[in-house]
Scaffold this motif. Structure first.
Motif, short mmCIF file in Angstrom:
data_model
loop_
_atom_site.label_atom_id
_atom_site.label_comp_id
_atom_site.label_asym_id
_atom_site.label_seq_id
_atom_site.Cartn_x
_atom_site.Cartn_y
_atom_site.Cartn_z
N ASN A 35 0.83 -1.17 -0.11
CA ASN A 35 -0.14 0.08 0.02
C ASN A 35 0.79 1.30 -0.03
O ASN A 35 0.36 2.26 -0.67
CB ASN A 35 -0.86 0.10 1.34
CG ASN A 35 -2.42 -0.58 0.98
OD1 ASN A 35 -2.43 -1.11 -0.31
ND2 ASN A 35 -3.00 -1.24 2.04
N SER A 36 2.11 1.05 0.38
CA SER A 36 2.95 2.33 0.77
C SER A 36 3.16 3.10 -0.73
O SER A 36 2.81 4.23 -1.00
CB SER A 36 4.13 2.28 1.28
OG SER A 36 4.96 1.17 0.47
N THR A 37 3.45 2.01 -1.73
CA THR A 37 3.99 2.65 -3.14
C THR A 37 2.27 3.34 -3.77
O THR A 37 2.40 4.27 -4.38
CB THR A 37 4.29 1.67 -3.98
OG1 THR A 37 5.80 1.36 -3.47
CG2 THR A 37 4.63 2.23 -5.32
N THR A 38 1.34 2.48 -3.78
CA THR A 38 0.04 2.90 -4.21
C THR A 38 -0.23 4.13 -3.45
O THR A 38 -0.78 5.06 -4.15
CB THR A 38 -0.87 1.60 -3.80
OG1 THR A 38 -0.56 0.46 -4.29
CG2 THR A 38 -2.45 2.24 -4.54
N ALA A 39 -0.01 4.24 -2.24
CA ALA A 39 -0.38 5.65 -1.41
C ALA A 39 0.55 6.65 -2.06
O ALA A 39 -0.08 7.77 -2.28
CB ALA A 39 -0.17 5.62 0.11
N MET A 40 1.83 6.38 -2.22
CA MET A 40 2.71 7.44 -2.88
C MET A 40 2.07 7.77 -4.21
O MET A 40 1.95 9.16 -4.55
CB MET A 40 4.17 7.14 -2.79
CG MET A 40 4.57 6.85 -1.56
SD MET A 40 6.33 6.63 -1.41
CE MET A 40 6.88 5.90 -3.11
N SER A 43 -2.94 13.17 -6.97
CA SER A 43 -3.76 14.10 -6.54
C SER A 43 -3.16 15.62 -6.45
O SER A 43 -3.90 16.62 -6.89
CB SER A 43 -4.29 13.53 -5.18
OG SER A 43 -5.15 14.38 -4.76
N LYS A 44 -2.00 15.57 -5.93
CA LYS A 44 -1.41 16.83 -5.73
C LYS A 44 -1.01 17.48 -7.10
O LYS A 44 -1.26 18.66 -7.45
CB LYS A 44 -0.18 16.69 -5.14
CG LYS A 44 -0.40 16.50 -3.48
CD LYS A 44 0.75 16.46 -2.58
CE LYS A 44 0.30 16.30 -1.32
NZ LYS A 44 1.28 16.12 -0.40
N CYS A 45 -0.68 16.87 -8.14
CA CYS A 45 -0.48 17.33 -9.63
C CYS A 45 -1.64 17.66 -10.08
O CYS A 45 -1.65 18.83 -10.67
CB CYS A 45 0.31 16.24 -10.35
SG CYS A 45 2.14 15.91 -10.04
#
Length: 118
Positions: free
Chosen positions: A7-12, A18-20
């Protein structure tokens, strides 16, 4: 490059996308945190995919792009997003760097570095 098994890579990926998107289109209200429940993850993935299409991304994209991503798809997506980030004007060059500018520079530097690899 990306290991999409946790999940950590998916979260990143979700956070960066989202930010972009919010930098490209100010009026988008997209969460940048990956939710815990699977149904919420699917909804967020679909929302991100639709937002990418709204800002002009023409590649194949869907919730699976974010939840079950592969390196080639994510690279194409981030290349598109980085190319469409607002350009820094000469007036703002003398202003202190905000978090969005720093994010843009980090993404650009990381993509440039990774694109030079075979």
């Amino acid at each position: 490059m990306f290991q999409t098994y946790g999940n950590s890579t998916t979260a990143m990926i979700v956070t960066a996308t989202s930010k972009c998107l919010r930098m490209i289109k100010d009026d988008l209200q997209i969460p940048s945190v990956l939710p815990a429940s699977m149904s919420s993850k699917f909804r967020l993935g679909t929302t991100l995919a639709n937002a990418c299409q709204e800002v002009g991304y023409r590649g194949e994209i869907g919730y699976q792009t974010f939840l079950y991503s592969n390196e080639a798809d994510i690279r194409k997506l981030f290349m598109f997003l980085v190319e469409n980030l607002p350009k820094e004007s000469s007036e703002s060059a003398s202003e202190p760097l905000g978090s969005s500018v720093m994010l843009h520079r980090r993404i650009s530097a990381e993509l440039s570095k990774r694109l030079t690899r075979p």
